[in-house]
Design a protein around this motif. Structure first.
Motif, short mmCIF file in Angstrom:
data_model
loop_
_atom_site.label_atom_id
_atom_site.label_comp_id
_atom_site.label_asym_id
_atom_site.label_seq_id
_atom_site.Cartn_x
_atom_site.Cartn_y
_atom_site.Cartn_z
N ARG A 231 -21.20 -1.15 12.44
CA ARG A 231 -21.23 -1.84 11.16
C ARG A 231 -19.86 -2.45 10.88
NH1 ARG A 231 -21.57 2.97 6.71
NH2 ARG A 231 -21.46 1.18 5.31
N LEU A 232 -19.81 -3.38 9.94
CA LEU A 232 -18.55 -3.97 9.54
C LEU A 232 -17.83 -3.04 8.56
CD1 LEU A 232 -16.54 -6.38 9.37
CD2 LEU A 232 -17.92 -7.23 7.46
N THR A 233 -16.58 -2.75 8.87
CA THR A 233 -15.75 -1.95 7.97
C THR A 233 -14.38 -2.62 7.86
OG1 THR A 233 -15.07 -0.53 9.82
CG2 THR A 233 -16.89 0.25 8.45
N VAL A 234 -13.61 -2.15 6.88
CA VAL A 234 -12.24 -2.63 6.71
C VAL A 234 -11.33 -1.41 6.74
CG1 VAL A 234 -10.62 -3.91 5.27
CG2 VAL A 234 -13.04 -4.55 5.30
N ALA A 235 -10.42 -1.38 7.70
CA ALA A 235 -9.51 -0.24 7.87
C ALA A 235 -8.13 -0.61 7.36
CB ALA A 235 -9.43 0.16 9.34
N VAL A 236 -7.58 0.22 6.49
CA VAL A 236 -6.21 0.04 6.02
C VAL A 236 -5.37 1.17 6.60
CG1 VAL A 236 -4.67 0.03 4.03
CG2 VAL A 236 -6.89 -1.12 3.90
N ARG A 237 -4.40 0.79 7.46
CA ARG A 237 -3.49 1.76 8.07
C ARG A 237 -2.22 1.81 7.25
NH1 ARG A 237 -4.70 -1.69 12.54
NH2 ARG A 237 -6.56 -0.99 13.62
N PHE A 238 -1.64 3.01 7.14
CA PHE A 238 -0.49 3.18 6.26
C PHE A 238 0.43 4.26 6.81
CE2 PHE A 238 1.64 4.90 2.44
CZ PHE A 238 2.12 3.73 1.86
N ALA A 239 1.73 3.95 6.84
CA ALA A 239 2.75 4.93 7.23
C ALA A 239 3.89 4.85 6.24
CB ALA A 239 3.25 4.65 8.64
N TRP A 240 4.41 6.02 5.82
CA TRP A 240 5.38 6.07 4.74
C TRP A 240 6.44 7.11 5.04
CZ3 TRP A 240 6.84 3.44 0.59
CH2 TRP A 240 7.54 4.08 -0.43
N LEU A 241 7.71 6.71 4.92
CA LEU A 241 8.82 7.61 5.19
C LEU A 241 9.55 8.05 3.92
CD1 LEU A 241 10.40 6.02 8.40
CD2 LEU A 241 8.74 7.88 8.22
N GLY A 242 9.02 7.68 2.76
CA GLY A 242 9.63 8.08 1.50
C GLY A 242 9.00 9.32 0.91
N GLU A 243 9.18 9.50 -0.39
CA GLU A 243 8.60 10.64 -1.08
C GLU A 243 7.08 10.53 -1.11
OE1 GLU A 243 9.97 13.38 -2.28
OE2 GLU A 243 11.90 12.72 -1.47
N PRO A 244 6.36 11.61 -0.78
CA PRO A 244 4.89 11.55 -0.76
C PRO A 244 4.27 11.09 -2.07
CG PRO A 244 5.66 13.52 0.36
CD PRO A 244 6.87 12.89 -0.26
N ALA A 245 4.83 11.51 -3.18
CA ALA A 245 4.26 11.13 -4.47
C ALA A 245 4.30 9.62 -4.68
CB ALA A 245 5.01 11.84 -5.60
N HIS A 246 5.35 8.98 -4.17
CA HIS A 246 5.45 7.53 -4.31
C HIS A 246 4.36 6.84 -3.50
CE1 HIS A 246 8.31 3.80 -4.47
NE2 HIS A 246 7.18 3.60 -5.10
N ALA A 247 4.02 7.39 -2.36
CA ALA A 247 2.94 6.82 -1.55
C ALA A 247 1.62 6.85 -2.32
CB ALA A 247 2.81 7.58 -0.23
N GLU A 248 1.36 7.93 -3.02
CA GLU A 248 0.14 8.03 -3.81
C GLU A 248 0.10 6.96 -4.89
OE1 GLU A 248 -0.31 11.94 -5.37
OE2 GLU A 248 -0.20 12.93 -3.41
N GLU A 249 1.23 6.71 -5.52
CA GLU A 249 1.29 5.68 -6.56
C GLU A 249 1.01 4.30 -5.98
OE1 GLU A 249 5.13 5.93 -8.32
OE2 GLU A 249 4.87 8.00 -9.00
N LEU A 250 1.57 4.03 -4.82
CA LEU A 250 1.38 2.73 -4.20
C LEU A 250 -0.07 2.50 -3.78
CD1 LEU A 250 4.62 2.69 -2.03
CD2 LEU A 250 4.08 1.04 -3.83
N LEU A 251 -0.73 3.54 -3.31
CA LEU A 251 -2.10 3.41 -2.82
C LEU A 251 -3.15 3.46 -3.92
CD1 LEU A 251 -1.87 5.65 0.38
CD2 LEU A 251 -2.06 3.15 0.31
N ALA A 252 -2.76 3.87 -5.11
CA ALA A 252 -3.74 4.04 -6.20
C ALA A 252 -4.51 2.76 -6.50
CB ALA A 252 -3.04 4.56 -7.45
#
Length: 486
Positions: A287-308
């Protein structure tokens, strides 16, 4: 922004005089072809068609016809040098392969050197660097370095060879944070076209050191490299898979994520039409899907904010992002491991406005009729865009995004290729006309030239004449001068 040429890096080097080095030898007179004579000079194994060992010529991309006159499984750097000298004296060219991910067509005018046995990996933990043989894969380097909390800057697929990745520059899953992987090379050992083993560093054979990082196989057959290891033990990373019906909302949210993303983050997006294989999760198979790959070297909490905002745009059908050991970095992209036929086409983008996202969704999203298995967009900028301390031939650092269309050319290769062209053409208003050496492998001189700015292309051609006067290495994806083209 362009690469810095040797003449710019050191005023003592001029465009008229490429670089001071050993004087090139006069091309040798051709001698009668005797494979037994070459066998007698080798520690490794030589195989002709039909003999055990010739199967090493089969590349990972099995759609590419690779049929050299002979295959040499080199045991050491001296074997590589012996093959180059032999080929030079017999009017043959020398190609090199480890995994064959970037394979291009090869015929009986060439001898192939397979570097798989050159797989040494030694780690200097205190100095944070490693010596790696040209036949090692990134997975082998990960296995040796990560137990010490040290990170080799591999690509998205740890199963590929180290040397081929680095000679093409190398854009890994954390490239926006750390830069191009070849910028972290300390030294390169290489056999040049005269059959001489040389060591290139920022102070030894500086022009070779410049050209080997970005110039692919133009200037020699790499036998070993020394690379920096970074003190990265963990990161926040993963992949979020969304239903294809949400492609428009997800892609626009991802575009906005890229606009807000600090250098601590690197991300890519892929429209995926994976086959209905039983080993794949049912949420993404067939099936057709859309994959978003993400790697982050900063604070984990900031990654959550960015992905929200991305997670608010649609609900993932599979996957997640969270803390992970650097040793598992290959799981972010989860590239296929087994050999398969593929067709690749690539473009570079100067920007990705909302209009480009709409064009991409129309060309590769729901109802598009796309024949591509993957249409991937990688976000660059950050550390990739900055010129490094150790200058190189890697160009187009100011690229904002790459677009790569990958299709399986079965049963109709022409249709898959035409469809890839259609998808990339939809983004034509935002493309630069350039490409990167490691994307969309081609032996077409015009395609090879797209990977470089004019000055870098000229310098690579001049250095090739100096280090390979007989044209032994002018085969495949290398820069050719006019005298040796066609």
């Amino acid at each position: 922004m362009t690469s810095t040429t040797p003449s710019q890096e050191d005023p003592a080097m001029t465009a008229q005089t490429p670089a001071t080095t050993d004087a090139p030898s006069v091309p040798a007179a051709r001698t009668p072809l005797s494979w037994d004579a070459l066998r007698g000079r080798l520690t490794g194994r030589l195989a002709l068609p039909g003999q055990p060992g010739y199967e090493l010529a089969i590349p990972w991309n099995v759609a590419v016809p690779v049929q050299p006159q002979a295959v040499v499984a080199a045991a050491d750097a001296e074997d590589v040098a012996a093959v180059v000298r032999f080929a030079r004296s017999h009017g043959l060219t020398v190609a090199v392969q480890r995994t064959g991910h970037g394979a291009v067509p090869l015929d009986a005018s060439s001898v192939m050197v397979h570097t798989g046995a050159l797989d040494e990996v030694s780690v200097d933990v205190e100095g944070r660097w490693a010596r790696v043989g040209a036949g090692a894969t990134w997975q082998q380097v990960l296995d040796a370095a990560t137990p010490h909390g040290l990170a080799p800057l591999c690509g998205s697929a740890p199963g590929i060879g180290v040397a081929g990745f680095l000679t093409g520059g190398g854009l890994g899953p954390i490239a926006r944070s750390v830069g191009v992987s070849s910028d972290h090379v300390r030294a390169v050992e290489v056999v040049t076209g005269e059959g001489r083993l040389r060591r290139a560093t920022p102070t030894e054979h500086r022009e070779l050191f410049w050209g080997l990082r970005g110039g692919k196989g133009t200037l020699g057959v790499v036998t070993a490299v020394e690379i920096d290891l970074l003190p990265i033990a963990e990161l926040v990373g993963g992949c979020l898979w969304f239903d294809g019906a949400d492609a428009a909302a997800v892609t626009e949210a991802w575009r906005r994520l890229c606009e807000a993303l600090p250098e601590e983050g690197t991300t890519s997006l892929a429209f995926a039409q994976l086959p209905p294989l039983p080993q794949l999760p049912p949420q993404i198979a067939g099936r057709l899907t859309v994959a978003v790959r993400f790697a982050w070297l900063g604070e984990p909490a900031h990654a959550e904010e960015l992905l929200a905002p991305l997670l608010a745009a649609a609900t993932p059908v599979l996957g997640g992002v969270g803390p992970m050991p650097y040793s598992a970095i290959g799981s972010i992209h989860a590239d296929p491991v087994d050999p398969m036929p593929v067709h690749e086409q690539v473009s570079l983008l100067r920007e990705l406005p909302a209009e480009a996202v709409s064009a991409l969704v129309a060309a590769a999203g729901p109802g598009s009729g796309s024949l591509q298995t993957i249409v991937e967009v990688r976000h660059l900028g950050g550390a990739v865009a900055r010129e490094p301390q150790r200058r190189s031939a890697f160009c187009h650092r100011d690229t904002a995004f790459t677009v790569l269309a990958i299709g399986v050319p079965v049963p109709d290769p022409g249709a898959v290729a035409a469809d890839a062209s259609r998808v990339l053409a939809s983004l034509a208003p935002w493309t630069t006309g350039a490409r990167f050496p490691n994307f969309g492998a081609s032996a077409d001189p015009a395609e090879v030239a797209r990977a470089y700015d004019p000055e870098t292309l000229r310098w690579l051609g001049m250095l090739a004449e100096q280090y390979d006067p007989a044209g032994v290495l002018r085969v495949g994806a290398v820069v050719r001068t006019q005298a040796h083209t066609g």
